[in-house]
Design a protein around this motif. Structure first.
Motif, PDB file in Angstrom:
ATOM      1  N   GLU A  15       0.823  -1.203   0.000  1.00  0.00           N
ATOM      2  CA  GLU A  15       0.000   0.000   0.000  1.00  0.00           C
ATOM      3  C   GLU A  15       0.859   1.257   0.000  1.00  0.00           C
ATOM      4  O   GLU A  15       0.840   2.044   0.924  1.00  0.00           O
ATOM      5  CB  GLU A  15      -0.954  -0.008   1.200  1.00  0.00           C
ATOM      6  CG  GLU A  15      -2.014  -1.081   1.123  1.00  0.00           C
ATOM      7  CD  GLU A  15      -2.934  -0.890  -0.079  1.00  0.00           C
ATOM      8  OE1 GLU A  15      -3.290   0.267  -0.392  1.00  0.00           O
ATOM      9  OE2 GLU A  15      -3.277  -1.903  -0.705  1.00  0.00           O
ATOM     10  N   ILE A  17       1.779   4.916  -1.159  1.00  0.00           N
ATOM     11  CA  ILE A  17       0.992   6.068  -1.593  1.00  0.00           C
ATOM     12  C   ILE A  17       1.860   7.121  -2.280  1.00  0.00           C
ATOM     13  O   ILE A  17       1.494   7.668  -3.308  1.00  0.00           O
ATOM     14  CB  ILE A  17       0.285   6.724  -0.375  1.00  0.00           C
ATOM     15  CG1 ILE A  17      -0.499   5.691   0.430  1.00  0.00           C
ATOM     16  CG2 ILE A  17      -0.559   7.894  -0.793  1.00  0.00           C
ATOM     17  CD1 ILE A  17      -1.588   4.979  -0.334  1.00  0.00           C
ATOM     18  N   ARG A  34       2.890   5.042   3.278  1.00  0.00           N
ATOM     19  CA  ARG A  34       2.135   3.801   3.096  1.00  0.00           C
ATOM     20  C   ARG A  34       0.821   3.904   3.845  1.00  0.00           C
ATOM     21  O   ARG A  34       0.652   4.755   4.716  1.00  0.00           O
ATOM     22  CB  ARG A  34       2.939   2.603   3.594  1.00  0.00           C
ATOM     23  CG  ARG A  34       4.251   2.429   2.847  1.00  0.00           C
ATOM     24  CD  ARG A  34       5.015   1.220   3.349  1.00  0.00           C
ATOM     25  NE  ARG A  34       6.291   1.078   2.714  1.00  0.00           N
ATOM     26  CZ  ARG A  34       6.501   0.479   1.546  1.00  0.00           C
ATOM     27  NH1 ARG A  34       5.493  -0.030   0.873  1.00  0.00           N
ATOM     28  NH2 ARG A  34       7.708   0.380   1.054  1.00  0.00           N
ATOM     29  N   ALA A  35      -0.080   3.004   3.506  1.00  0.00           N
ATOM     30  CA  ALA A  35      -1.394   2.999   4.158  1.00  0.00           C
ATOM     31  C   ALA A  35      -1.604   1.689   4.910  1.00  0.00           C
ATOM     32  O   ALA A  35      -1.200   0.618   4.450  1.00  0.00           O
ATOM     33  CB  ALA A  35      -2.500   3.163   3.116  1.00  0.00           C
ATOM     34  N   THR A  36      -2.230   1.799   6.056  1.00  0.00           N
ATOM     35  CA  THR A  36      -2.597   0.617   6.829  1.00  0.00           C
ATOM     36  C   THR A  36      -3.915   0.074   6.283  1.00  0.00           C
ATOM     37  O   THR A  36      -4.544   0.690   5.423  1.00  0.00           O
ATOM     38  CB  THR A  36      -2.774   0.968   8.318  1.00  0.00           C
ATOM     39  OG1 THR A  36      -3.867   1.864   8.447  1.00  0.00           O
ATOM     40  CG2 THR A  36      -1.504   1.573   8.890  1.00  0.00           C
ATOM     41  N   LYS A  37      -4.343  -1.048   6.795  1.00  0.00           N
ATOM     42  CA  LYS A  37      -5.643  -1.611   6.396  1.00  0.00           C
ATOM     43  C   LYS A  37      -6.779  -0.644   6.711  1.00  0.00           C
ATOM     44  O   LYS A  37      -7.780  -0.600   6.011  1.00  0.00           O
ATOM     45  CB  LYS A  37      -5.901  -2.932   7.103  1.00  0.00           C
ATOM     46  CG  LYS A  37      -5.146  -4.083   6.520  1.00  0.00           C
ATOM     47  CD  LYS A  37      -5.548  -5.359   7.233  1.00  0.00           C
ATOM     48  CE  LYS A  37      -4.867  -6.553   6.629  1.00  0.00           C
ATOM     49  NZ  LYS A  37      -5.269  -7.791   7.291  1.00  0.00           N
ATOM     50  N   ASP A  39      -6.665   2.420   6.385  1.00  0.00           N
ATOM     51  CA  ASP A  39      -6.444   3.557   5.501  1.00  0.00           C
ATOM     52  C   ASP A  39      -5.877   4.774   6.236  1.00  0.00           C
ATOM     53  O   ASP A  39      -6.162   5.916   5.908  1.00  0.00           O
ATOM     54  CB  ASP A  39      -7.715   3.939   4.733  1.00  0.00           C
ATOM     55  CG  ASP A  39      -7.381   4.765   3.490  1.00  0.00           C
ATOM     56  OD1 ASP A  39      -6.317   4.520   2.882  1.00  0.00           O
ATOM     57  OD2 ASP A  39      -8.177   5.667   3.151  1.00  0.00           O
ATOM     58  N   ASP A  40      -5.054   4.522   7.258  1.00  0.00           N
ATOM     59  CA  ASP A  40      -4.312   5.587   7.904  1.00  0.00           C
ATOM     60  C   ASP A  40      -2.909   5.560   7.300  1.00  0.00           C
ATOM     61  O   ASP A  40      -2.465   4.531   6.791  1.00  0.00           O
ATOM     62  CB  ASP A  40      -4.261   5.363   9.423  1.00  0.00           C
ATOM     63  CG  ASP A  40      -3.968   6.642  10.177  1.00  0.00           C
ATOM     64  OD1 ASP A  40      -3.863   7.710   9.517  1.00  0.00           O
ATOM     65  OD2 ASP A  40      -3.841   6.587  11.404  1.00  0.00           O
ATOM     66  N   TYR A  41      -2.208   6.670   7.326  1.00  0.00           N
ATOM     67  CA  TYR A  41      -0.892   6.750   6.709  1.00  0.00           C
ATOM     68  C   TYR A  41       0.229   6.711   7.738  1.00  0.00           C
ATOM     69  O   TYR A  41       0.067   7.155   8.864  1.00  0.00           O
ATOM     70  CB  TYR A  41      -0.749   8.038   5.897  1.00  0.00           C
ATOM     71  CG  TYR A  41      -1.578   8.096   4.640  1.00  0.00           C
ATOM     72  CD1 TYR A  41      -2.298   6.998   4.174  1.00  0.00           C
ATOM     73  CD2 TYR A  41      -1.644   9.262   3.907  1.00  0.00           C
ATOM     74  CE1 TYR A  41      -3.047   7.072   3.019  1.00  0.00           C
ATOM     75  CE2 TYR A  41      -2.390   9.343   2.747  1.00  0.00           C
ATOM     76  CZ  TYR A  41      -3.087   8.247   2.309  1.00  0.00           C
ATOM     77  OH  TYR A  41      -3.827   8.323   1.163  1.00  0.00           O
TER      78      TYR A  41
END
Length: 127
Positions: A15, A17, A34-37, A39-41
């Motif tokens: 993920e 970005i 990058r993004a976590t599951k 959707d936090d960066y």
């Protein structure tokens, strides 16, 4: 269980970005958002260093730092403080002999002379 964790880590790594690369001699630095599951960066900083073997083959050693939003402010402050300290005390000129492409270690005659003078010649008849 281990396979599930490895798959989750692979998903986290995919993920990506936003990315920037800094090439610095044998080292390359990768800065990735990058993004976590959820959707936090977060940011990863990866240092990749190239090592060449005697046979001409090479390999890379990588070190990675994960930096989360809650740590951004403190991390930035300390990084700024540390870089300012180094530049204020040592300037911007790189003085490390390892960074000089044409560096050849030379031994001064003073050093050799002092090494000689520290040696004491003893005759076994004196003992």
């Amino acid at each position: 269980m281990i396979e599930r964790i490895m798959r989750e880590n692979d998903m986290l790594e995919k993920e990506e970005i936003f990315s920037k690369v800094l090439r610095a001699g044998r080292r390359t630095y990768f800065f990735d958002v990058r993004a976590t599951k959820a959707d936090d960066y977060y940011i990863t900083i990866t240092e990749s260093k190239k090592f060449t073997e005697e046979d001409g083959s090479f390999h890379f050693k990588k070190h990675k730092i994960y930096l989360y939003k809650e740590d951004f402010s403190a991390f930035s402050e300390i990084l700024e403080e540390m870089t300012s300290y180094v530049l204020n005390h040592k300037g911007e000129e790189v003085i490390s002999e390892r960074h000089q492409k044409d560096f050849k270690k030379e031994y001064s005659s003073e050093k050799t002379e002092s090494q000689r003078s520290s040696f004491t010649d003893i005759d076994f008849d004196d003992i």
